[in-house]
Design a protein around this motif. Sequence first.
Motif, PDB file in Angstrom:
ATOM      1  N   SER A 118       0.854  -1.186   0.000  1.00  0.00           N
ATOM      2  CA  SER A 118       0.000   0.000   0.000  1.00  0.00           C
ATOM      3  C   SER A 118       0.890   1.237   0.000  1.00  0.00           C
ATOM      4  O   SER A 118       2.091   1.163   0.272  1.00  0.00           O
ATOM      5  N   VAL A 119       0.281   2.372  -0.291  1.00  0.00           N
ATOM      6  CA  VAL A 119       1.023   3.631  -0.262  1.00  0.00           C
ATOM      7  C   VAL A 119       1.609   3.864   1.135  1.00  0.00           C
ATOM      8  O   VAL A 119       2.779   4.237   1.289  1.00  0.00           O
ATOM      9  N   GLU A 120       0.801   3.605   2.157  1.00  0.00           N
ATOM     10  CA  GLU A 120       1.260   3.789   3.536  1.00  0.00           C
ATOM     11  C   GLU A 120       2.465   2.905   3.847  1.00  0.00           C
ATOM     12  O   GLU A 120       3.465   3.367   4.413  1.00  0.00           O
ATOM     13  N   ALA A 121       2.388   1.622   3.458  1.00  0.00           N
ATOM     14  CA  ALA A 121       3.489   0.687   3.729  1.00  0.00           C
ATOM     15  C   ALA A 121       4.748   1.085   2.968  1.00  0.00           C
ATOM     16  O   ALA A 121       5.866   0.909   3.467  1.00  0.00           O
ATOM     17  N   ASP A 122       4.543   1.632   1.768  1.00  0.00           N
ATOM     18  CA  ASP A 122       5.698   2.023   0.967  1.00  0.00           C
ATOM     19  C   ASP A 122       6.442   3.200   1.609  1.00  0.00           C
ATOM     20  O   ASP A 122       7.673   3.206   1.680  1.00  0.00           O
ATOM     21  N   ILE A 123       5.694   4.190   2.071  1.00  0.00           N
ATOM     22  CA  ILE A 123       6.315   5.335   2.729  1.00  0.00           C
ATOM     23  C   ILE A 123       6.972   4.897   4.038  1.00  0.00           C
ATOM     24  O   ILE A 123       8.031   5.399   4.427  1.00  0.00           O
ATOM     25  N   ALA A 124       6.356   3.924   4.716  1.00  0.00           N
ATOM     26  CA  ALA A 124       6.869   3.452   6.002  1.00  0.00           C
ATOM     27  C   ALA A 124       8.186   2.696   5.864  1.00  0.00           C
ATOM     28  O   ALA A 124       8.970   2.643   6.826  1.00  0.00           O
ATOM     29  N   PHE A 125       8.445   2.126   4.697  1.00  0.00           N
ATOM     30  CA  PHE A 125       9.599   1.247   4.526  1.00  0.00           C
ATOM     31  C   PHE A 125      10.917   1.928   4.906  1.00  0.00           C
ATOM     32  O   PHE A 125      11.724   1.383   5.665  1.00  0.00           O
ATOM     33  N   LYS A 130      15.314   3.096   9.004  1.00  0.00           N
ATOM     34  CA  LYS A 130      16.026   4.076   9.825  1.00  0.00           C
ATOM     35  C   LYS A 130      15.689   3.921  11.314  1.00  0.00           C
ATOM     36  O   LYS A 130      16.164   4.699  12.140  1.00  0.00           O
ATOM     37  N   ARG A 131      14.851   2.915  11.624  1.00  0.00           N
ATOM     38  CA  ARG A 131      14.469   2.617  13.010  1.00  0.00           C
ATOM     39  C   ARG A 131      13.811   3.804  13.698  1.00  0.00           C
ATOM     40  O   ARG A 131      14.080   4.105  14.868  1.00  0.00           O
ATOM     41  N   VAL A 132      12.930   4.467  12.937  1.00  0.00           N
ATOM     42  CA  VAL A 132      12.155   5.560  13.512  1.00  0.00           C
ATOM     43  C   VAL A 132      11.159   4.966  14.509  1.00  0.00           C
ATOM     44  O   VAL A 132      10.596   3.894  14.289  1.00  0.00           O
ATOM     45  N   ASN A 133      10.938   5.662  15.600  1.00  0.00           N
ATOM     46  CA  ASN A 133      10.002   5.209  16.628  1.00  0.00           C
ATOM     47  C   ASN A 133       8.621   4.978  16.004  1.00  0.00           C
ATOM     48  O   ASN A 133       8.053   5.885  15.399  1.00  0.00           O
ATOM     49  N   PRO A 134       8.072   3.760  16.144  1.00  0.00           N
ATOM     50  CA  PRO A 134       6.748   3.460  15.558  1.00  0.00           C
ATOM     51  C   PRO A 134       5.660   4.436  15.999  1.00  0.00           C
ATOM     52  O   PRO A 134       4.714   4.688  15.237  1.00  0.00           O
ATOM     53  N   LYS A 135       5.790   5.000  17.198  1.00  0.00           N
ATOM     54  CA  LYS A 135       4.789   5.954  17.673  1.00  0.00           C
ATOM     55  C   LYS A 135       4.782   7.233  16.832  1.00  0.00           C
ATOM     56  O   LYS A 135       3.762   7.924  16.759  1.00  0.00           O
ATOM     57  N   ASP A 136       5.920   7.542  16.215  1.00  0.00           N
ATOM     58  CA  ASP A 136       6.039   8.770  15.423  1.00  0.00           C
ATOM     59  C   ASP A 136       5.733   8.550  13.943  1.00  0.00           C
ATOM     60  O   ASP A 136       5.513   9.527  13.206  1.00  0.00           O
TER      61      ASP A 136
END
Length: 293
Positions: A118-125, A130-136
Motif C-alpha cells: 500500500s502507499v502507507e506501507a511504501d512510505i513506512a519502509f 532508519k528505526r524511527v520510533n513506531p509511535k512517530d
Amino acid sequence: MKKEFKDSVKDHGRGAQLTKLDKVAVKVENLKFKYAPDFPYALNEVNFEINDGEYVAVIGHNGSGKSTLSKILIGVLSAQEGHVSIYGNVVTRDNLDQARKFLGIVFQNPDNQFIGSSVEADIAFGLENKRVNPKDMQKIIYDSAKKVGMENFLDKEPLNLSGGQKQRVAIASALALNPDILIFDEATSMLDPKGNREIKEIMVELRDKMKKTIISITHDMDEILNADKVIVMNAGRLVKIGKPEEVLKDKEFLRGIKLEIPFLSLVEEALDKEGIKIKHSQNMDELVKQLCK
C-alpha cells in the motif's frame, strides 16, 4: 592531495556524524570518471557548486555525462579523480552512509521503487529501515503524503495508481526521511503530460515552501524554465552554467549539442522576429498575460 581534503577525510571517517559545515549544499571539484581504461571520459574535469535551497537542472543529450554525474552524486559510482562535498563534508567510502542522510532520490521509473503493498506501507519502509520510533511514524507518513497531495490514497495499492500519482508516492517516501537535498533522476520522462506537469509543480513547491535543494537530472528542456541555475553537459564536460535566460540566449549553441529549445522560448523568439518585444516569461500563462495587456 590538498591539506583541506586530507583534513576533511580525517575528520569525517567511518561512523562519524556529519553536520552542515557550509551553506553550499553540493560542491563538485575536478570530477573525472571512465567506465573502462580504454574508454573516453564519461566525466572530465567537472566543477560546480549548488547552494542550499537552489533548484538546479542538469541537462544534456544522451551520452553527455549527466546520468553518470547523478550516479556519483548518490554514491552508486565513485569518481576516479576529484571529489564531491555535501554541506562542506567531502564524501568518501567511509562516510557515504552518513552523507546520504542529506539526500533523497526519485528515479525515472516509480514502479521500480515500490516495496510495500500500500502507499502507507511504501512510505513506512524507509522509516522502518532508519528505526524511527513506531509511535512517530503514522504522523510522518501522513504529513509526507499530504505534502504531495496523496494523503487520501494511503490504503491504495501503488501499482494501481497513475504514473503521476506513483511519482508523488516516491517523492513522499523520500520526504518522510526529511532530506535537505532531493535529486530527481529523469523523474518526469515516463509520465504523460498531466503527470509531467504535476511533478514539475511539486519540485517548485518543494523549493519555495519547504526550502529543499532540488537537483533535477533531465532531458526536458521545458523544465529548465523553473530552475534557478542550469548546468549543461556535453561529451562528459560541463559546457555552460547559468540562469535559464542566460543559457537560452545562445540557441544555436544548444541546437549544436542536440538540445531542443523550450516551446516557450521558441514562441518568444518568433514574437521578437515580428517586432513584438516582451519580457522573458517563466511559463505560458505569464506570456499570455503580457500579450493581452
